[in-house]
Scaffold this active site. Structure first.
Site, short mmCIF file in Angstrom:
data_model
loop_
_atom_site.label_atom_id
_atom_site.label_comp_id
_atom_site.label_asym_id
_atom_site.label_seq_id
_atom_site.Cartn_x
_atom_site.Cartn_y
_atom_site.Cartn_z
N CYS A 294 103.65 -44.53 30.99
CA CYS A 294 104.08 -45.61 30.11
C CYS A 294 103.16 -46.78 30.36
CB CYS A 294 105.50 -46.06 30.46
SG CYS A 294 106.72 -44.75 30.43
N GLU B 264 88.35 -20.34 30.85
CA GLU B 264 88.49 -21.77 30.57
C GLU B 264 87.16 -22.51 30.81
OE1 GLU B 264 90.29 -23.52 28.96
OE2 GLU B 264 90.06 -25.55 29.68
N LYS C 254 91.27 -32.72 18.02
CA LYS C 254 92.14 -32.64 19.19
C LYS C 254 93.33 -31.73 18.92
CE LYS C 254 93.51 -33.64 23.31
NZ LYS C 254 92.83 -32.82 24.33
N TRP D 155 106.54 -43.51 27.24
CA TRP D 155 106.22 -42.09 27.10
C TRP D 155 107.38 -41.39 27.79
CZ3 TRP D 155 102.22 -39.45 24.87
CH2 TRP D 155 102.00 -38.12 25.28
N LYS E 241 85.10 -24.63 27.88
CA LYS E 241 84.69 -26.04 28.04
C LYS E 241 83.20 -26.18 27.74
CE LYS E 241 87.72 -27.52 27.92
NZ LYS E 241 89.10 -27.16 27.93
N HIS F 46 80.27 -2.76 31.89
CA HIS F 46 80.54 -1.91 30.73
C HIS F 46 79.81 -2.41 29.49
CE1 HIS F 46 83.44 0.44 32.96
NE2 HIS F 46 83.97 -0.69 33.40
N GLU G 143 82.47 -25.72 23.97
CA GLU G 143 82.96 -26.68 23.00
C GLU G 143 82.31 -28.05 23.10
OE1 GLU G 143 87.32 -27.64 25.03
OE2 GLU G 143 87.08 -27.93 22.88
N ASN H 241 107.06 -47.66 35.00
CA ASN H 241 106.22 -46.50 34.69
C ASN H 241 106.23 -45.60 35.91
OD1 ASN H 241 104.18 -44.68 33.97
ND2 ASN H 241 102.57 -46.04 34.71
N GLY H 242 106.58 -44.32 35.71
CA GLY H 242 106.59 -43.40 36.84
C GLY H 242 107.81 -42.50 36.76
N ARG I 173 99.06 -45.24 26.29
CA ARG I 173 99.77 -44.68 27.44
C ARG I 173 101.16 -44.13 27.07
NH1 ARG I 173 97.63 -46.23 32.33
NH2 ARG I 173 99.63 -45.76 33.32
C1 AGP Z 1 90.64 -27.26 24.44
O1 AGP Z 1 89.62 -27.88 25.10
C2 AGP Z 1 90.54 -27.23 23.00
N1 AGP Z 1 90.26 -28.47 22.43
C3 AGP Z 1 91.53 -26.35 22.25
O2 AGP Z 1 91.21 -25.05 22.58
C4 AGP Z 1 93.04 -26.55 22.48
O3 AGP Z 1 93.39 -26.17 23.77
C5 AGP Z 1 93.80 -25.74 21.45
O4 AGP Z 1 93.51 -26.19 20.16
C6 AGP Z 1 95.30 -25.75 21.68
O5 AGP Z 1 95.83 -27.03 21.56
P1 AGP Z 1 97.32 -27.34 21.98
O6 AGP Z 1 97.42 -27.14 23.43
O7 AGP Z 1 97.53 -28.75 21.55
O8 AGP Z 1 98.21 -26.38 21.23
#
Ligand code: AGP
Length: 608
Positions: free
Chosen positions: A2, A480, A603, A75, A484, A503, A487, A101-102, A28
């Site tokens: 928050c 993962e 996002k 939040w 990263k 394989h 992307e 906040n916390g 926040r």
């Molecule tokens: C992660 O770095 C990406 N931007 C993307 O894969 C993301 O994780 C995916 O779109 C899922 O989003 P969400 O967790 O909001 O559902």
């Protein structure tokens, strides 16, 4: 997460200044907002659910009287985003207003004690009882205002930054900190307190950072810092902070992504303070389910993949990790009344995840949600949801939300294991300890390895492609790390369970080809060494993520980064992914890309 703000002005109205500062803190949290001021010995409060602009439109936050006041943008953690749960919270006599906040861990015990003494609490928050504790200090203990706050915060277990005003001493704001951030601003016009420096910068550049375990009394022209433990005075002079407006929003970091990577010790601490009740409830649903689908996209899917290993290894619970966009095609017909869907989505709004959830709902499955956004669609359609409490994530690349998701899934797996009697007490205790240490371990990795990773990124910045390998649960980490890198640094990359490389994909490897290998010291360790040898034999450049002092692999690898020893297999993705997040970030920067705004991405992906 928050935002809190307070100001004690020499003259003029505090309310518009608080309102403007809350706008700067809105990132926040933004599910509710509130302000309290004191004028002529009387407390004035306005608060409601909703974003600041919406609440201001209805209530006019600027017309509260008085030159001293506090404000909060919320939040939600404890208690839904409703007006009654919005801050500030008051005591019975409406003399004290508190913002916080916390997360307070022992709020239930404290609340029950207060209720037994006749206090009436209206909200479901872990904050309101602080106002009542202070009320007791003032009225029963006859303490001065600052001492009453000091005695109240001594009773709190958990994280907090609080700011309090009281009509008993209407010229003061008392604030205190444990873990959650708190800064003081000093200006000719008066003094301020806030959750972060950017909230203060338009008002002053003279900043005092409040440390953990400190309480500060602000008046209109001075401040006094004391240690909470023994009331001893701390001398600290303000520092001059010379940040550009852009740096200010990012808290001094060049990018949100780096800021969010660095926030992980704190966000992991928050996930370790989730309410037992919700974890337990969700674990009960999982434990009883005939079949469990872990449904998500992108990074959240990788968290599910790690989660499926955890449920299997700890609780002997078989689960299906499913990429949400494939869920209906693959499992649509078999999902039914006995199925449980645990949907994992940082935003809670990802279209593919919601589509899978809606189909499962139509087929009468039980829907559970793990998300970072309370009030998102996922929270509304879930029978039970957990708010992972990572705070807003601005960088498009998910970082802190991934480690939080995995930490929550680990806690769920442990609970299911306990219900099923599948882990010994020793193992529970060991894993409990390791979980508790995660925030410190994450801090250590960032502190010790960031520079090293920068060098590695420089060395490999022109590589045309990367291969990421891991075995067992580390497969999720490898996936993962690869996502990263692709992307934000736009480097084509493949990730595989290491056993699969021979394989087919090993055909790609030629001298100098970079292969990132995730190597925790678990039961896969020996086999992973075999995989490293296979890669080395073909001239690959091996970049290994290892446990400290793993000399066997350190000798073989061309480059290595280390994570603290002894994390063990099931929790390893939470730590081993951090160097990979840093690698992707540093590669993007080396290549001249903006990691916060990768091309072609959003996002939250709200289209199919
Ligand atoms: C992660 O770095 C990406 N931007 C993307 O894969 C993301 O994780 C995916 O779109 C899922 O989003 P969400 O967790 O909001 O559902």
């Amino acid at each position: 997460m928050c935002g809190i703000f307070g100001c004690a002005l020499r003259e003029g109205n505090a309310a518009p200044i608080i309102h403007a500062a809350l706008k700067r803190l809105e990132y926040r949290g933004y599910d509710s907002v509130g302000e309290a001021t004191i004028s002529d010995g009387k407390l004035y409060v306005k608060k409601d659910r909703g974003k600041i602009d919406a609440v201001h439109k209805i209530h006019n936050l600027d017309d509260l009287p008085g030159s001293i006041g506090i404000g909060h943008t919320r939040w939600a953690t404890h208690g839904a985003p409703l007006q009654v749960n919005a801050h500030p919270h008051l005591d019975c006599k409406k003399q004290i207003a508190v913002i916080h906040n916390g997360i307070i861990e022992n709020f239930t015990e404290l609340r029950l004690e207060l209720e037994a003494r006749g206090h009436v609490l209206k909200s479901k928050t872990d904050t309101e009882m602080i106002a009542h504790l202070i009320e007791d200090g003032l009225n029963v203990g006859n303490l001065k205002f600052a001492d009453a706050v000091l005695e109240a915060v001594k009773k709190l277990e958990g994280s907090y930054s609080v700011a309090v005003i009281s009509t008993n001493e209407p010229d003061k704001i008392v604030c205190a900190r444990n873990e959650s951030p708190l800064v003081i601003g000093v200006a000719a016009e008066g003094l301020y307190c806030a959750s972060d420096i950017p909230a203060l910068l338009p008002l002053t550049k003279k900043i005092v950072i409040v440390e953990n375990g400190e309480l500060v009394t602000l008046s209109r022209d001075d401040f006094e810092i004391r240690k909470i433990v023994d009331s001893s005075i701390v001398e600290r002079k303000p520092k001059l902070i010379d940040w550009s407006p852009e740096m200010a929003v990012k808290d001094g970091y060049p990018h949100f992504m780096l800021k969010e990577i660095h926030e992980q010790p704190q966000t992991l601490r928050s996930t370790l303070r989730l309410q037992e009740h919700y974890l337990d409830l969700m674990a009960t649903f999982l434990e009883r389910a005939r079949e469990v689908f872990l449904v998500a996209c992108g990074t959240s899917y990788h968290a599910c993949l790690a989660g499926s290993y955890m449920f299997s290894k700890l609780a002997f619970l078989g689960t299906y990790p499913v990429i949400a966009s494939e869920c209906v095609e693959q499992h649509g017909k078999s999902i039914g009344i006995d199925s449980t869907i645990l949907a994992v989505s940082q935003s809670g709004e990802t279209s593919d995840t919601l589509a899978a959830v809606m189909t499962a709902r139509e087929r009468a499955a039980t829907i559970l949600g793990l998300t970072n956004v309370v009030d998102s669609t996922l929270t509304r359609v879930s029978r039970v949801y957990i708010d992972q409490q990572s705070g807003p994530e601005i960088g498009v690349a998910a970082t802190k939300t991934f480690t939080s998701q995995v930490s929550v899934l680990a806690q769920l797996a442990l609970r299911v294991a306990k219900k099923r009697g599948k882990v010994s007490q020793d193992e529970m205790d060991y894993l409990g300890e390791r979980l508790k240490n995660l925030p410190n371990d994450a801090e250590t990795i960032i502190r010790r390895q960031e520079e090293k990773v920068r060098h590695i990124a420089k060395k490999y910045k022109d590589a045309k492609a990367f291969l990421f390998l891991g075995r067992g649960i580390s497969t999720a980490t490898a996936y993962e790390g690869r996502l990263k890198l692709m992307e934000i640094a736009y480097v084509p990359a493949i990730a595989l369970p290491a056993g699969e490389s021979k394989h087919g994909p090993i055909g790609l490897v030629e001298p100098g080809f970079p292969v990132v290998i995730v190597c925790p010291k678990d039961e896969t360790h020996k086999t992973v060494i075999g995989n490293i040898m296979e890669m080395k034999a073909r001239g690959a450049s091996v970049i290994a993520v290892v446990e400290e002092g793993d000399q066997e692999i350190e000798k073989l690898a061309d480059d290595y980064v280390e994570v603290p020893k002894g994390i063990g297999e099931v929790l390893s993705p939470i730590l081993f992914v951090i160097p990979l997040q840093l690698l992707a970030y540093c590669m993007a920067v080396e290549k001249g890309y903006d990691p916060d705004m990768p091309r072609n991405l959003a996002k939250s992906v709200t289209v199919k």
